[in-house]
Design a protein around this motif. Structure first.
Motif, PDB file in Angstrom:
ATOM      1  N   THR A 104       0.837  -1.214   0.000  1.00 19.10           N
ATOM      2  CA  THR A 104       0.000   0.000   0.000  1.00 19.10           C
ATOM      3  C   THR A 104       0.867   1.257   0.000  1.00 19.10           C
ATOM      4  O   THR A 104       0.588   2.213  -0.733  1.00 19.10           O
ATOM      5  CB  THR A 104      -0.926   0.009   1.235  1.00 19.10           C
ATOM      6  OG1 THR A 104      -1.763  -1.165   1.209  1.00 19.10           O
ATOM      7  CG2 THR A 104      -1.798   1.257   1.249  1.00 19.10           C
ATOM      8  N   LEU A 105       1.927   1.238   0.801  1.00 19.91           N
ATOM      9  CA  LEU A 105       2.828   2.392   0.856  1.00 19.91           C
ATOM     10  C   LEU A 105       3.557   2.586  -0.473  1.00 19.91           C
ATOM     11  O   LEU A 105       3.771   3.720  -0.913  1.00 19.91           O
ATOM     12  CB  LEU A 105       3.836   2.208   1.990  1.00 19.91           C
ATOM     13  CG  LEU A 105       3.280   2.276   3.409  1.00 19.91           C
ATOM     14  CD1 LEU A 105       4.373   1.985   4.430  1.00 19.91           C
ATOM     15  CD2 LEU A 105       2.656   3.641   3.681  1.00 19.91           C
ATOM     16  N   GLU A 106       3.932   1.488  -1.115  1.00 25.74           N
ATOM     17  CA  GLU A 106       4.583   1.587  -2.427  1.00 25.74           C
ATOM     18  C   GLU A 106       3.652   2.220  -3.455  1.00 25.74           C
ATOM     19  O   GLU A 106       4.081   3.033  -4.288  1.00 25.74           O
ATOM     20  CB  GLU A 106       5.038   0.198  -2.882  1.00 25.74           C
ATOM     21  CG  GLU A 106       6.253  -0.311  -2.099  1.00 25.74           C
ATOM     22  CD  GLU A 106       6.482  -1.808  -2.257  1.00 25.74           C
ATOM     23  OE1 GLU A 106       7.539  -2.300  -1.817  1.00 25.74           O
ATOM     24  OE2 GLU A 106       5.594  -2.501  -2.806  1.00 25.74           O
ATOM     25  N   ASP A 107       2.354   1.861  -3.393  1.00 26.29           N
ATOM     26  CA  ASP A 107       1.377   2.462  -4.308  1.00 26.29           C
ATOM     27  C   ASP A 107       1.212   3.956  -4.028  1.00 26.29           C
ATOM     28  O   ASP A 107       1.140   4.774  -4.962  1.00 26.29           O
ATOM     29  CB  ASP A 107       0.022   1.765  -4.162  1.00 26.29           C
ATOM     30  CG  ASP A 107       0.032   0.349  -4.739  1.00 26.29           C
ATOM     31  OD1 ASP A 107       0.934   0.054  -5.558  1.00 26.29           O
ATOM     32  OD2 ASP A 107      -0.843  -0.452  -4.368  1.00 26.29           O
ATOM     33  N   LEU A 108       1.167   4.322  -2.744  1.00 26.04           N
ATOM     34  CA  LEU A 108       1.047   5.741  -2.379  1.00 26.04           C
ATOM     35  C   LEU A 108       2.256   6.539  -2.853  1.00 26.04           C
ATOM     36  O   LEU A 108       2.130   7.671  -3.330  1.00 26.04           O
ATOM     37  CB  LEU A 108       0.904   5.882  -0.861  1.00 26.04           C
ATOM     38  CG  LEU A 108      -0.458   5.566  -0.239  1.00 26.04           C
ATOM     39  CD1 LEU A 108      -0.360   5.664   1.277  1.00 26.04           C
ATOM     40  CD2 LEU A 108      -1.525   6.524  -0.759  1.00 26.04           C
ATOM     41  N   LYS A 148       4.208   5.839  -5.421  1.00 27.90           N
ATOM     42  CA  LYS A 148       4.146   5.980  -6.876  1.00 27.90           C
ATOM     43  C   LYS A 148       3.192   7.113  -7.271  1.00 27.90           C
ATOM     44  O   LYS A 148       3.482   7.901  -8.177  1.00 27.90           O
ATOM     45  CB  LYS A 148       3.688   4.669  -7.508  1.00 27.90           C
ATOM     46  CG  LYS A 148       4.742   3.571  -7.494  1.00 27.90           C
ATOM     47  CD  LYS A 148       4.203   2.292  -8.118  1.00 27.90           C
ATOM     48  CE  LYS A 148       5.235   1.168  -8.043  1.00 27.90           C
ATOM     49  NZ  LYS A 148       4.680  -0.108  -8.589  1.00 27.90           N
ATOM     50  N   LYS A 149       2.055   7.193  -6.595  1.00 27.67           N
ATOM     51  CA  LYS A 149       1.096   8.263  -6.892  1.00 27.67           C
ATOM     52  C   LYS A 149       1.674   9.623  -6.546  1.00 27.67           C
ATOM     53  O   LYS A 149       1.391  10.624  -7.207  1.00 27.67           O
ATOM     54  CB  LYS A 149      -0.194   8.035  -6.105  1.00 27.67           C
ATOM     55  CG  LYS A 149      -0.993   6.824  -6.562  1.00 27.67           C
ATOM     56  CD  LYS A 149      -2.229   6.631  -5.705  1.00 27.67           C
ATOM     57  CE  LYS A 149      -3.013   5.383  -6.136  1.00 27.67           C
ATOM     58  NZ  LYS A 149      -4.200   5.145  -5.266  1.00 27.67           N
ATOM     59  N   ALA A 150       2.502   9.670  -5.501  1.00 28.05           N
ATOM     60  CA  ALA A 150       3.097  10.948  -5.075  1.00 28.05           C
ATOM     61  C   ALA A 150       4.001  11.526  -6.156  1.00 28.05           C
ATOM     62  O   ALA A 150       4.160  12.745  -6.262  1.00 28.05           O
ATOM     63  CB  ALA A 150       3.892  10.744  -3.783  1.00 28.05           C
ATOM     64  N   ASP A 163      -0.402  12.206  -0.390  1.00 23.29           N
ATOM     65  CA  ASP A 163      -0.743  11.418   0.796  1.00 23.29           C
ATOM     66  C   ASP A 163       0.488  10.722   1.369  1.00 23.29           C
ATOM     67  O   ASP A 163       0.614  10.583   2.589  1.00 23.29           O
ATOM     68  CB  ASP A 163      -1.809  10.378   0.447  1.00 23.29           C
ATOM     69  CG  ASP A 163      -3.171  11.007   0.191  1.00 23.29           C
ATOM     70  OD1 ASP A 163      -3.382  12.146   0.647  1.00 23.29           O
ATOM     71  OD2 ASP A 163      -4.006  10.371  -0.482  1.00 23.29           O
ATOM     72  N   TYR A 164       1.417  10.292   0.477  1.00 19.22           N
ATOM     73  CA  TYR A 164       2.593   9.598   0.998  1.00 19.22           C
ATOM     74  C   TYR A 164       3.461  10.540   1.821  1.00 19.22           C
ATOM     75  O   TYR A 164       4.004  10.136   2.851  1.00 19.22           O
ATOM     76  CB  TYR A 164       3.430   8.992  -0.130  1.00 19.22           C
ATOM     77  CG  TYR A 164       4.561   8.145   0.423  1.00 19.22           C
ATOM     78  CD1 TYR A 164       4.293   6.895   0.980  1.00 19.22           C
ATOM     79  CD2 TYR A 164       5.875   8.606   0.465  1.00 19.22           C
ATOM     80  CE1 TYR A 164       5.298   6.115   1.534  1.00 19.22           C
ATOM     81  CE2 TYR A 164       6.888   7.848   1.017  1.00 19.22           C
ATOM     82  CZ  TYR A 164       6.599   6.602   1.554  1.00 19.22           C
ATOM     83  OH  TYR A 164       7.584   5.849   2.126  1.00 19.22           O
ATOM     84  N   LEU A 176      11.292   3.037   0.298  1.00 24.59           N
ATOM     85  CA  LEU A 176      10.198   3.879   0.783  1.00 24.59           C
ATOM     86  C   LEU A 176      10.697   5.084   1.581  1.00 24.59           C
ATOM     87  O   LEU A 176       9.937   6.012   1.843  1.00 24.59           O
ATOM     88  CB  LEU A 176       9.260   3.053   1.666  1.00 24.59           C
ATOM     89  CG  LEU A 176       8.411   1.997   0.946  1.00 24.59           C
ATOM     90  CD1 LEU A 176       7.752   1.068   1.966  1.00 24.59           C
ATOM     91  CD2 LEU A 176       7.363   2.658   0.067  1.00 24.59           C
ATOM     92  N   CYS A 177      11.969   5.066   1.950  1.00 27.64           N
ATOM     93  CA  CYS A 177      12.504   6.119   2.819  1.00 27.64           C
ATOM     94  C   CYS A 177      12.811   7.400   2.054  1.00 27.64           C
ATOM     95  O   CYS A 177      13.174   7.380   0.877  1.00 27.64           O
ATOM     96  CB  CYS A 177      13.765   5.632   3.530  1.00 27.64           C
ATOM     97  SG  CYS A 177      13.451   4.368   4.779  1.00 27.64           S
TER      98      CYS A 177
END
Length: 288
Positions: free
Chosen positions: A15-19, A21-23, A33-34, A62-63
């Motif tokens: 879910t965080l990876e998807d957020l 990518k959208k960022a 949102d990320y 993710l960092c």
């Protein structure tokens, strides 16, 4: 329980990876949102690099961190950092500091920026704890520019700098010996720097030594931590170093003390005797 934990962790990371990518497609002025998540929980997520070995590489991606070349308030991922590395740069450079503002003005950044190398700024308390667990990312080692012997630029530039430093070291040896003798309780070595471009001096840790921030962290945890002697690096081409070489007696001793305190302040560390520092600075300003 182990299977449930693994499934939940995988779902959260996905879910965080998807957020994230959208960022990347966010419009100017928007706060993705990320980024909102990261500002609230980034420190906690970073701990996973050290505590969750199985997912460490996913967590690294993710960092986000500030860097020496990013605008204030902007953050960069490791993938973005590697993509923007300077020609000939083989490592991921980072610098630990108590605050981003302190890190951005650190003299230890000077040669890195001169050679167009960006530097990640590790300013969260957890960052210092993570350093030993970072290892590599996409085959690039993490290198602390405030530790050990670091050189920037091409092989030709490094050789030219080495030759220049060797020549300067002979001329400055009496001064370097005087500094080492006066500050033997604080310094393990005095040497010419490959980090500095504009500043006269800076302090660095040995390759395996503790940083000042880690020392403070361990003492705050009531750990028995001996004082770590640092390395003082001099900019052999700086006018102030040249002036120090020409001083004698108490005048040189006072100037050496000020130079050391200045190096402490530049990295965000406190001076041992603020009243003494103020007195010496006042005398200097009065021309005494």
């Amino acid at each position: 329980v182990s299977k449930i934990k693994s499934a939940v962790t995988a779902k959260i990371l996905s879910t965080l990876e998807d957020l994230k990518k959208k960022a990347a497609g966010a419009k100017e002025g928007e706060t993705p949102d990320y980024r909102k998540f990261w500002d609230s929980f980034g420190c906690i997520l970073k701990e996973g690099i050290r505590t969750d070995y199985a997912n460490a590489e996913r967590i690294k991606k993710l960092c986000l961190w500030p860097s020496a070349k990013t605008e204030a308030g902007k953050l960069v991922s490791l993938e973005e950092y590697v993509k923007g590395m300077a020609p000939g740069q083989n490592d991921i450079y980072f610098l630990c500091a108590p605050k981003v503002e302190t890190a951005r003005t650190s003299p230890q950044l000077e040669q890195a920026l001169k050679h167009k190398c960006d530097v990640l700024l590790f300013c969260d308390p957890v960052d210092e704890w993570l350093v030993e667990s970072l290892g590599e990312f996409e085959g690039k080692k993490f290198v602390d520019i405030a530790r050990g012997d670091v050189q920037f630029g091409t092989e030709t530039e490094r050789e030219a700098e080495k030759t220049a430093n060797e020549a300067a070291a002979k001329d400055l040896k009496p001064l370097m010996d005087a500094i080492k003798a006066q500050l033997e309780g604080d310094l393990s070595e005095v040497r010419l720097s490959t980090r500095l471009a504009d500043s006269p001096a800076c302090l660095v840790a040995s390759a395996n030594g503790l940083s000042p921030a880690m020392e403070r962290m361990l003492r705050a945890m009531n750990k028995d931590t001996p004082k770590e002697k640092r390395i003082l690096e001099l900019n052999g081409s700086h006018p102030l170093v040249e002036k120090l070489k020409g001083l004698e007696g108490d005048a040189q001793k006072d100037a050496i003390e000020l130079l050391y305190d200045q190096a402490l302040i530049a990295e965000g560390s406190p001076v041992a005797d603020p009243a003494r520092f103020a007195k010496l600075l006042t005398s200097l300003m009065l021309g005494k």
